[in-house]
Scaffold this motif. Sequence first.
Motif, PDB file in Angstrom:
ATOM      1  N   GLN A 272     -24.432 -38.430  56.134  1.00 30.82           N
ATOM      2  CA  GLN A 272     -23.382 -39.439  56.303  1.00 30.82           C
ATOM      3  C   GLN A 272     -23.970 -40.786  56.699  1.00 30.82           C
ATOM      4  O   GLN A 272     -23.562 -41.829  56.162  1.00 30.82           O
ATOM      5  CB  GLN A 272     -22.354 -38.999  57.349  1.00 30.82           C
ATOM      6  CG  GLN A 272     -21.304 -40.086  57.620  1.00 30.82           C
ATOM      7  CD  GLN A 272     -19.939 -39.555  57.927  1.00 30.82           C
ATOM      8  OE1 GLN A 272     -19.644 -38.374  57.724  1.00 30.82           O
ATOM      9  NE2 GLN A 272     -19.060 -40.406  58.443  1.00 30.82           N
ATOM     10  N   GLU A 273     -24.929 -40.812  57.611  1.00 33.35           N
ATOM     11  CA  GLU A 273     -25.522 -42.086  58.006  1.00 33.35           C
ATOM     12  C   GLU A 273     -26.298 -42.714  56.850  1.00 33.35           C
ATOM     13  O   GLU A 273     -26.271 -43.940  56.675  1.00 33.35           O
ATOM     14  CB  GLU A 273     -26.408 -41.885  59.237  1.00 33.35           C
ATOM     15  CG  GLU A 273     -25.600 -41.540  60.485  1.00 33.35           C
ATOM     16  CD  GLU A 273     -26.431 -41.421  61.747  1.00 33.35           C
ATOM     17  OE1 GLU A 273     -27.609 -41.845  61.741  1.00 33.35           O
ATOM     18  OE2 GLU A 273     -25.890 -40.889  62.746  1.00 33.35           O
TER      19      GLU A 273
ATOM     20  N   ASP B 123     -26.547 -47.285  52.633  1.00 36.47           N
ATOM     21  CA  ASP B 123     -26.172 -47.475  51.235  1.00 36.47           C
ATOM     22  C   ASP B 123     -27.025 -46.646  50.275  1.00 36.47           C
ATOM     23  O   ASP B 123     -27.345 -47.076  49.165  1.00 36.47           O
ATOM     24  CB  ASP B 123     -26.243 -48.957  50.860  1.00 36.47           C
ATOM     25  CG  ASP B 123     -25.444 -49.275  49.599  1.00 36.47           C
ATOM     26  OD1 ASP B 123     -24.435 -48.585  49.356  1.00 36.47           O
ATOM     27  OD2 ASP B 123     -25.838 -50.202  48.867  1.00 36.47           O
TER      28      ASP B 123
ATOM     29  N   SER C 287     -28.991 -46.767  62.708  1.00 35.12           N
ATOM     30  CA  SER C 287     -27.811 -45.941  62.930  1.00 35.12           C
ATOM     31  C   SER C 287     -28.045 -45.098  64.186  1.00 35.12           C
ATOM     32  O   SER C 287     -29.087 -45.198  64.836  1.00 35.12           O
ATOM     33  CB  SER C 287     -27.548 -45.043  61.719  1.00 35.12           C
ATOM     34  OG  SER C 287     -28.610 -44.121  61.533  1.00 35.12           O
TER      35      SER C 287
ATOM     36  N   GLU D   8     -23.429 -43.936  54.408  1.00 27.55           N
ATOM     37  CA  GLU D   8     -22.495 -44.914  54.952  1.00 27.55           C
ATOM     38  C   GLU D   8     -23.175 -46.153  55.523  1.00 27.55           C
ATOM     39  O   GLU D   8     -22.680 -47.270  55.370  1.00 27.55           O
ATOM     40  CB  GLU D   8     -21.660 -44.249  56.044  1.00 27.55           C
ATOM     41  CG  GLU D   8     -20.531 -45.112  56.585  1.00 27.55           C
ATOM     42  CD  GLU D   8     -19.646 -44.343  57.550  1.00 27.55           C
ATOM     43  OE1 GLU D   8     -18.425 -44.547  57.527  1.00 27.55           O
ATOM     44  OE2 GLU D   8     -20.182 -43.517  58.324  1.00 27.55           O
ATOM     45  N   GLN D   9     -24.337 -45.991  56.161  1.00 28.90           N
ATOM     46  CA  GLN D   9     -24.943 -47.108  56.874  1.00 28.90           C
ATOM     47  C   GLN D   9     -26.196 -47.658  56.206  1.00 28.90           C
ATOM     48  O   GLN D   9     -26.624 -48.770  56.538  1.00 28.90           O
ATOM     49  CB  GLN D   9     -25.245 -46.678  58.314  1.00 28.90           C
ATOM     50  CG  GLN D   9     -23.968 -46.263  59.057  1.00 28.90           C
ATOM     51  CD  GLN D   9     -24.191 -45.989  60.526  1.00 28.90           C
ATOM     52  OE1 GLN D   9     -24.810 -46.789  61.229  1.00 28.90           O
ATOM     53  NE2 GLN D   9     -23.679 -44.860  61.002  1.00 28.90           N
TER      54      GLN D   9
ATOM     55  N   ARG E  19     -20.995 -40.908  45.900  1.00 29.33           N
ATOM     56  CA  ARG E  19     -22.433 -40.955  45.659  1.00 29.33           C
ATOM     57  C   ARG E  19     -22.871 -39.681  44.938  1.00 29.33           C
ATOM     58  O   ARG E  19     -22.059 -38.830  44.608  1.00 29.33           O
ATOM     59  CB  ARG E  19     -23.199 -41.120  46.976  1.00 29.33           C
ATOM     60  CG  ARG E  19     -22.722 -42.296  47.809  1.00 29.33           C
ATOM     61  CD  ARG E  19     -22.944 -43.647  47.152  1.00 29.33           C
ATOM     62  NE  ARG E  19     -22.216 -44.710  47.833  1.00 29.33           N
ATOM     63  CZ  ARG E  19     -22.637 -45.326  48.933  1.00 29.33           C
ATOM     64  NH1 ARG E  19     -23.774 -44.992  49.498  1.00 29.33           N
ATOM     65  NH2 ARG E  19     -21.898 -46.282  49.487  1.00 29.33           N
TER      66      ARG E  19
ATOM     67  N   GLN F 138     -17.096 -37.745  49.153  1.00 26.76           N
ATOM     68  CA  GLN F 138     -16.373 -38.664  50.030  1.00 26.76           C
ATOM     69  C   GLN F 138     -16.806 -40.111  49.826  1.00 26.76           C
ATOM     70  O   GLN F 138     -15.978 -41.019  49.805  1.00 26.76           O
ATOM     71  CB  GLN F 138     -16.594 -38.261  51.493  1.00 26.76           C
ATOM     72  CG  GLN F 138     -15.935 -39.202  52.498  1.00 26.76           C
ATOM     73  CD  GLN F 138     -16.234 -38.808  53.936  1.00 26.76           C
ATOM     74  OE1 GLN F 138     -16.591 -37.661  54.227  1.00 26.76           O
ATOM     75  NE2 GLN F 138     -16.106 -39.747  54.857  1.00 26.76           N
ATOM     76  N   PHE F 139     -18.113 -40.319  49.658  1.00 29.74           N
ATOM     77  CA  PHE F 139     -18.643 -41.675  49.543  1.00 29.74           C
ATOM     78  C   PHE F 139     -18.908 -42.091  48.097  1.00 29.74           C
ATOM     79  O   PHE F 139     -19.514 -43.140  47.857  1.00 29.74           O
ATOM     80  CB  PHE F 139     -19.919 -41.798  50.376  1.00 29.74           C
ATOM     81  CG  PHE F 139     -19.668 -41.746  51.857  1.00 29.74           C
ATOM     82  CD1 PHE F 139     -19.198 -42.855  52.536  1.00 29.74           C
ATOM     83  CD2 PHE F 139     -19.884 -40.577  52.571  1.00 29.74           C
ATOM     84  CE1 PHE F 139     -18.951 -42.806  53.900  1.00 29.74           C
ATOM     85  CE2 PHE F 139     -19.638 -40.513  53.935  1.00 29.74           C
ATOM     86  CZ  PHE F 139     -19.164 -41.635  54.600  1.00 29.74           C
TER      87      PHE F 139
END
Length: 242
Positions: free
Chosen positions: A74-75, A81, A2, A78-79, A194, A191-192
């Motif tokens: 966030q990374e 998992d 990322s 999002e990137q 998680r 948001q994700f």
Amino acid sequence: MSTHIGAESGQIAPYVLLPGDPYRARWIAETFLEDPQQYNDVRGMLGYTGTYKGVRISAQGSGMGQPSMAIYAQELFEQYDVQAIVRVGTCGALDERVKVRDVILGMAASTDSAMNRPRFGDVTFAPAADFDLLRYCYEAAQEKLLPAVVGGLFSSDQFYNPNTEISATLARYGVLGVEMEAAALYTLAAQFSRRALAVCTVSDHLITGEETTAAERQETFDDMMVMALDAIVRLDREGDGR
């Protein structure tokens, strides 16, 4: 890779401990994880993956404050998992019932940050911890007779806050400690879809003036780490790691 984390796919575990200090990430890896492997040194934000009681866990530095921490969270979500992040950091106590070296498990996080305004506009979102992580962490503390208390945190954007009255106001409303990351972490977890929890050792007391040294803050907060690690193991073994 990322933008800010130099790990390849699969190098980061589904569960991440997220200290602000990258040297604390290294200390966690060397002290608690078996066969830790470094996967990141971009911008000096060290990251390692190893195992604890048979569960793969990573430790990743995030820097100080919500803007820096939010980049890494966030990374990771999002990137890479990542399914659960436990912030392991320090806080200042706002309540005389909380002592230096006690561990606050952040059930919810108030904030003076404007980071959520682009998301919610005039709505005040209430960032909260994942219940299962919170429950497992509290259970681990009780079983091991570790000094943990559950309550609200205040995530401030300012370490040197010119509003000297805000601490007393928050304390009157039951907020136990002040730190700088939890609200943004909880928002990103929501948001994700998680899991997230802030586990914070009280490093200084805003009422009594007692404080710990920099070396102690970096290397001696074993109780907090044991709670967080055992909570992750319980999450994984209960099949709640998503």
